[in-house]
Design a protein around this motif. Sequence first.
Motif, PDB file in Angstrom:
ATOM      1  N   GLU A 189      43.506   7.298   8.183  1.00 10.01           N
ATOM      2  CA  GLU A 189      43.288   7.227   9.625  1.00 10.01           C
ATOM      3  C   GLU A 189      41.851   6.819   9.931  1.00 10.01           C
ATOM      4  OE1 GLU A 189      44.695   8.231  13.684  1.00 10.01           O
ATOM      5  OE2 GLU A 189      45.795   8.196  11.820  1.00 10.01           O
ATOM      6  N   ALA A 190      40.883   7.435   9.240  1.00  9.40           N
ATOM      7  CA  ALA A 190      39.474   7.108   9.453  1.00  9.40           C
ATOM      8  C   ALA A 190      39.188   5.654   9.073  1.00  9.40           C
ATOM      9  CB  ALA A 190      38.591   8.053   8.646  1.00  9.40           C
ATOM     10  N   PHE A 191      39.802   5.176   8.012  1.00  9.94           N
ATOM     11  CA  PHE A 191      39.622   3.783   7.605  1.00  9.94           C
ATOM     12  C   PHE A 191      40.185   2.841   8.665  1.00  9.94           C
ATOM     13  CE2 PHE A 191      41.152  -0.058   5.402  1.00  9.94           C
ATOM     14  CZ  PHE A 191      39.960  -0.503   4.859  1.00  9.94           C
ATOM     15  N   LEU A 192      41.367   3.136   9.173  1.00 10.93           N
ATOM     16  CA  LEU A 192      41.984   2.303  10.214  1.00 10.93           C
ATOM     17  C   LEU A 192      41.118   2.250  11.465  1.00 10.93           C
ATOM     18  CD1 LEU A 192      45.704   3.460   9.885  1.00 10.93           C
ATOM     19  CD2 LEU A 192      44.685   1.350   9.000  1.00 10.93           C
ATOM     20  N   ILE A 193      40.570   3.397  11.846  1.00 15.27           N
ATOM     21  CA  ILE A 193      39.694   3.450  13.019  1.00 15.27           C
ATOM     22  C   ILE A 193      38.438   2.622  12.778  1.00 15.27           C
ATOM     23  CG2 ILE A 193      38.236   4.983  14.409  1.00 15.27           C
ATOM     24  CD1 ILE A 193      40.504   7.113  14.041  1.00 15.27           C
ATOM     25  N   SER A 194      37.862   2.717  11.585  1.00 19.66           N
ATOM     26  CA  SER A 194      36.662   1.938  11.263  1.00 19.66           C
ATOM     27  C   SER A 194      36.929   0.440  11.362  1.00 19.66           C
ATOM     28  CB  SER A 194      36.170   2.263   9.859  1.00 19.66           C
ATOM     29  OG  SER A 194      35.662   3.560   9.796  1.00 19.66           O
ATOM     30  N   VAL A 195      38.074   0.012  10.858  1.00 18.72           N
ATOM     31  CA  VAL A 195      38.424  -1.407  10.937  1.00 18.72           C
ATOM     32  C   VAL A 195      38.627  -1.805  12.389  1.00 18.72           C
ATOM     33  CG1 VAL A 195      40.184  -3.129  10.367  1.00 18.72           C
ATOM     34  CG2 VAL A 195      39.425  -1.506   8.626  1.00 18.72           C
ATOM     35  N   GLU A 196      39.378  -0.993  13.128  1.00 16.29           N
ATOM     36  CA  GLU A 196      39.683  -1.302  14.531  1.00 16.29           C
ATOM     37  C   GLU A 196      38.426  -1.372  15.392  1.00 16.29           C
ATOM     38  OE1 GLU A 196      41.787   1.535  17.421  1.00 16.29           O
ATOM     39  OE2 GLU A 196      43.386   0.236  16.681  1.00 16.29           O
TER      40      GLU A 196
END
Length: 81
Positions: free
Chosen positions: A15-22
Amino acid sequence: MIDDDTVIETLDELEAFLISVENGGLGLNNVAGIALATNNADGRPFVAVLDDKHQLLMGRWVTQDVFDNGKDRVRRGPTKH
């Protein structure tokens, strides 16, 4: 390119990785999508950040559990913003 041996081991880390990319926090340009995939050479699962031509911009290894259970998060996007 999978640039290091960092492994995403939990759904919260995914989830944290997805948020960072987004949010653009990883400095990637031309991001068009994110997918879970497996390495053709050894079958190892990873999360792939893709450009508009479906070329790999960045990848991070994931555990088999994250690969199996994180598909909806990758498909629908992060739930936390």
